[in-house]
Design a protein around this motif. Structure first.
Motif, PDB file in Angstrom:
ATOM      1  N   GLY A  49      40.857  55.552  -7.494  1.00  0.00           N
ATOM      2  CA  GLY A  49      41.672  55.833  -6.361  1.00  0.00           C
ATOM      3  C   GLY A  49      40.956  57.328  -5.855  1.00  0.00           C
ATOM      4  N   GLU A  50      39.781  57.804  -6.396  1.00  0.00           N
ATOM      5  CA  GLU A  50      39.268  58.908  -5.873  1.00  0.00           C
ATOM      6  C   GLU A  50      38.008  58.847  -5.022  1.00  0.00           C
ATOM      7  OE1 GLU A  50      38.578  61.092  -9.491  1.00  0.00           O
ATOM      8  OE2 GLU A  50      40.703  61.107  -9.874  1.00  0.00           O
ATOM      9  N   TYR A  51      37.759  59.352  -3.786  1.00  0.00           N
ATOM     10  CA  TYR A  51      36.496  59.059  -2.930  1.00  0.00           C
ATOM     11  C   TYR A  51      35.572  60.126  -3.129  1.00  0.00           C
ATOM     12  CZ  TYR A  51      38.623  62.518   0.058  1.00  0.00           C
ATOM     13  OH  TYR A  51      39.231  63.499   0.713  1.00  0.00           O
ATOM     14  N   ALA A  52      35.639  61.271  -3.801  1.00  0.00           N
ATOM     15  CA  ALA A  52      34.742  62.581  -3.516  1.00  0.00           C
ATOM     16  C   ALA A  52      33.635  62.298  -4.170  1.00  0.00           C
ATOM     17  CB  ALA A  52      35.541  63.801  -4.274  1.00  0.00           C
ATOM     18  N   THR A  53      33.476  61.319  -5.270  1.00  0.00           N
ATOM     19  CA  THR A  53      32.338  61.021  -5.810  1.00  0.00           C
ATOM     20  C   THR A  53      31.238  60.145  -4.817  1.00  0.00           C
ATOM     21  OG1 THR A  53      33.176  61.274  -8.002  1.00  0.00           O
ATOM     22  CG2 THR A  53      31.182  60.345  -7.941  1.00  0.00           C
ATOM     23  N   ALA A  54      32.115  59.293  -4.398  1.00  0.00           N
ATOM     24  CA  ALA A  54      31.307  58.500  -3.466  1.00  0.00           C
ATOM     25  C   ALA A  54      30.687  58.967  -1.817  1.00  0.00           C
ATOM     26  CB  ALA A  54      32.000  57.290  -2.912  1.00  0.00           C
ATOM     27  N   ALA A  55      31.711  59.949  -1.658  1.00  0.00           N
ATOM     28  CA  ALA A  55      31.279  60.869  -0.406  1.00  0.00           C
ATOM     29  C   ALA A  55      30.037  61.751  -0.715  1.00  0.00           C
ATOM     30  CB  ALA A  55      32.415  61.596  -0.095  1.00  0.00           C
ATOM     31  N   GLY A  56      30.086  62.263  -1.921  1.00  0.00           N
ATOM     32  CA  GLY A  56      28.851  63.082  -2.199  1.00  0.00           C
ATOM     33  C   GLY A  56      27.491  62.240  -2.536  1.00  0.00           C
ATOM     34  N   LEU A  57      27.841  61.182  -3.127  1.00  0.00           N
ATOM     35  CA  LEU A  57      26.522  60.353  -3.401  1.00  0.00           C
ATOM     36  C   LEU A  57      25.864  60.037  -1.810  1.00  0.00           C
ATOM     37  CD1 LEU A  57      24.622  58.748  -5.168  1.00  0.00           C
ATOM     38  CD2 LEU A  57      26.513  56.902  -4.759  1.00  0.00           C
ATOM     39  N   LEU A  58      26.770  59.380  -0.904  1.00  0.00           N
ATOM     40  CA  LEU A  58      26.157  59.214   0.283  1.00  0.00           C
ATOM     41  C   LEU A  58      25.621  60.466   0.892  1.00  0.00           C
ATOM     42  CD1 LEU A  58      28.234  56.285   1.589  1.00  0.00           C
ATOM     43  CD2 LEU A  58      26.304  56.047   0.480  1.00  0.00           C
ATOM     44  N   ALA A  59      26.295  61.384   0.667  1.00  0.00           N
ATOM     45  CA  ALA A  59      25.782  62.814   1.536  1.00  0.00           C
ATOM     46  C   ALA A  59      24.353  63.290   0.709  1.00  0.00           C
ATOM     47  CB  ALA A  59      26.904  64.006   1.236  1.00  0.00           C
ATOM     48  N   ALA A  60      24.159  62.941  -0.439  1.00  0.00           N
ATOM     49  CA  ALA A  60      22.912  63.278  -0.939  1.00  0.00           C
ATOM     50  C   ALA A  60      21.941  62.399  -0.544  1.00  0.00           C
ATOM     51  CB  ALA A  60      22.948  63.129  -2.512  1.00  0.00           C
ATOM     52  N   THR A  61      22.299  61.182  -0.315  1.00  0.00           N
ATOM     53  CA  THR A  61      21.150  60.319   0.164  1.00  0.00           C
ATOM     54  C   THR A  61      20.892  60.560   1.697  1.00  0.00           C
ATOM     55  OG1 THR A  61      22.818  58.629   0.904  1.00  0.00           O
ATOM     56  CG2 THR A  61      21.729  58.358  -1.266  1.00  0.00           C
ATOM     57  N   ARG A  62      21.793  61.317   2.292  1.00  0.00           N
ATOM     58  CA  ARG A  62      21.245  61.371   3.689  1.00  0.00           C
ATOM     59  C   ARG A  62      20.561  62.720   3.842  1.00  0.00           C
ATOM     60  NH1 ARG A  62      25.912  64.118   7.619  1.00  0.00           N
ATOM     61  NH2 ARG A  62      24.779  63.975   9.499  1.00  0.00           N
ATOM     62  N   ALA A  63      20.984  63.862   3.123  1.00  0.00           N
ATOM     63  CA  ALA A  63      20.308  64.997   2.846  1.00  0.00           C
ATOM     64  C   ALA A  63      18.675  64.682   2.561  1.00  0.00           C
ATOM     65  CB  ALA A  63      20.790  65.941   2.008  1.00  0.00           C
ATOM     66  N   ALA A  64      18.464  63.813   1.568  1.00  0.00           N
ATOM     67  CA  ALA A  64      17.272  63.524   1.184  1.00  0.00           C
ATOM     68  C   ALA A  64      16.517  62.596   1.828  1.00  0.00           C
ATOM     69  CB  ALA A  64      17.271  63.138  -0.201  1.00  0.00           C
ATOM     70  N   ALA A  65      17.113  62.133   2.905  1.00  0.00           N
ATOM     71  CA  ALA A  65      16.448  60.746   3.592  1.00  0.00           C
ATOM     72  C   ALA A  65      16.024  59.573   2.760  1.00  0.00           C
ATOM     73  CB  ALA A  65      15.515  61.352   4.543  1.00  0.00           C
ATOM     74  N   GLU A  66      17.114  59.219   1.740  1.00  0.00           N
ATOM     75  CA  GLU A  66      16.644  58.189   0.982  1.00  0.00           C
ATOM     76  C   GLU A  66      17.363  57.001   1.508  1.00  0.00           C
ATOM     77  OE1 GLU A  66      15.055  57.544  -1.354  1.00  0.00           O
ATOM     78  OE2 GLU A  66      13.890  59.365  -1.807  1.00  0.00           O
ATOM     79  N   TRP A  67      16.825  56.345   2.510  1.00  0.00           N
ATOM     80  CA  TRP A  67      17.467  55.296   3.170  1.00  0.00           C
ATOM     81  C   TRP A  67      17.752  54.089   2.407  1.00  0.00           C
ATOM     82  CZ3 TRP A  67      19.750  58.646   6.092  1.00  0.00           C
ATOM     83  CH2 TRP A  67      18.921  59.466   6.819  1.00  0.00           C
ATOM     84  N   GLU A  68      16.593  53.778   1.570  1.00  0.00           N
ATOM     85  CA  GLU A  68      16.815  52.487   0.787  1.00  0.00           C
ATOM     86  C   GLU A  68      18.007  52.637  -0.029  1.00  0.00           C
ATOM     87  OE1 GLU A  68      15.237  49.810   1.739  1.00  0.00           O
ATOM     88  OE2 GLU A  68      13.273  50.413   2.416  1.00  0.00           O
TER      89      GLU A  68
END
Length: 346
Positions: A49-68
């Motif tokens: 029921g925790e979302y922080a790890t998913a939010a952090g994962l997607l934030a990291a891909t966005r910051a690194a422009a890892e679109w795939e």
């Protein structure tokens, strides 16, 4: 109709998002749609029921422009949220403007609408979500990949689709997900004009870097042809060339790794349909334990079991032996015309 090719842009700029090495399952422990070492903790946390790890994962891909990677993670998180929504609803409530949350919600809405007989009407209600996700990050191509899928499902016209395609490739010229979405639209809208799909896939692959997943796009076109086959026959040489290009890409990617598993599982099917048994066995070794729902879910309600039976047959059969009964498909030869298979899964 000459659709899409003028929007392919030649660029060689790529970035890498480092991922920790992990111990893969043992060779005989086949798993279906295994998450990688970064997605797995996000799914485990979501299960609590925790979302922080998913939010952090997607934030990291966005910051690194890892679109795939971002695209892959959005799909998997949305699939999880489809059956376990509490963690996602809490995330969206706490951060309604988070680009990652908006993307997952948009993908989730498309996924929910897709199986319905009223798909086109239901997808019309998703359009504002796609717009919000695209506005949340003007550089991210993933909202545009979702928009391309949305356009296919809602039966949008070619001109509108071209506008979406231009916007997508302007952000990421070699984004695999966007190219797959375009290929599916072409096949669906042209009712099996596979030669046109091959033309698009070949041009995209020729323009992409050697290590881009777009190199596997012609093999995806071959898969579409081999599981459908309507329209004029595609020459055998073109099918082999598509497989050869994907084999070369597969050789550049890590062996027994979940990231390229879907590309390799699809290639395995293509090679088997082309009677290239030794090449298929090589890909089987590169796949390792990582089976994927696509393509085996096209042929069985038990994709993992189907993969295991196919693997056992290939490992025990003699050279050139066909995996009888394991490749569901039209019975005619590659040079003939075949009837329609069921439409490609969303």
């Amino acid at each position: 109709m000459a659709l899409l090719p003028s929007f392919i842009r030649p660029t060689r700029m790529t970035k890498r998002f480092a991922r920790p090495a992990g111990r893969p399952p043992a060779r005989d422990e086949a798993v279906l749609d295994a998450p990688d070492e970064l997605l797995s903790p996000a799914l485990v946390a979501a299960g609590r029921g925790e979302y922080a790890t998913a939010a952090g994962l997607l934030a990291a891909t966005r910051a690194a422009a890892e679109w795939e990677w971002r695209d892959r993670y959005v799909r998997r998180l949305a699939a999880f949220a489809r059956s376990r929504t509490e963690w996602y609803e809490e995330w969206l409530g706490a951060a309604p403007d988070d680009p990652g949350a908006l993307l997952v919600g948009t993908q989730l809405a498309v996924d929910r609408a897709w199986p319905s007989p009223a798909r086109a009407e239901l997808l019309g209600e998703v359009s504002p979500l796609i717009t919000a996700a695209a506005r949340a990050d003007g550089l991210d191509p993933v909202p545009w990949r979702i928009a391309l899928d949305h356009a296919r499902g809602s039966r949008a016209g070619h001109r509108y689709f071209e506008e979406l395609w231009e916007a997508a490739v302007r952000r990421a010229p070699h984004h695999y997900g966007c190219h797959v979405a375009a290929l599916r639209y072409l096949a669906a809208s042209w009712h099996g004009s596979h030669r046109e799909c091959f033309d698009f896939a070949d041009r995209a692959a020729q323009d992409a870097p050697a290590d881009s997943l777009v190199q596997a796009l012609p093999a995806r076109a071959a898969f579409g042809y081999l599981t459908d086959g309507c329209g004029p026959a595609v020459p055998r040489a073109r099918l082999d060339a598509a497989a050869d290009r994907a084999i070369e890409l597969s050789g550049r990617l890590p062996a027994a790794d979940p990231a390229p598993a879907e590309v390799r599982n699809k290639l395995l099917y293509v090679l088997l349909r082309l009677d290239r048994w030794e090449d298929a066995r090589v890909q089987l070794r590169l796949i390792g334990p990582y089976a994927t729902s696509f393509p085996w879910g096209r042929f069985s309600d038990d994709p993992l079991g189907h993969f295991l039976r196919l693997r056992e047959h290939l490992e025990t059969a003699g050279p050139g032996a066909a995996p009888a009964g394991l490749l569901t498909g039209p019975p005619e030869s590659l040079d003939g015309r075949r009837g329609h298979a069921r439409a490609a899964d969303h």
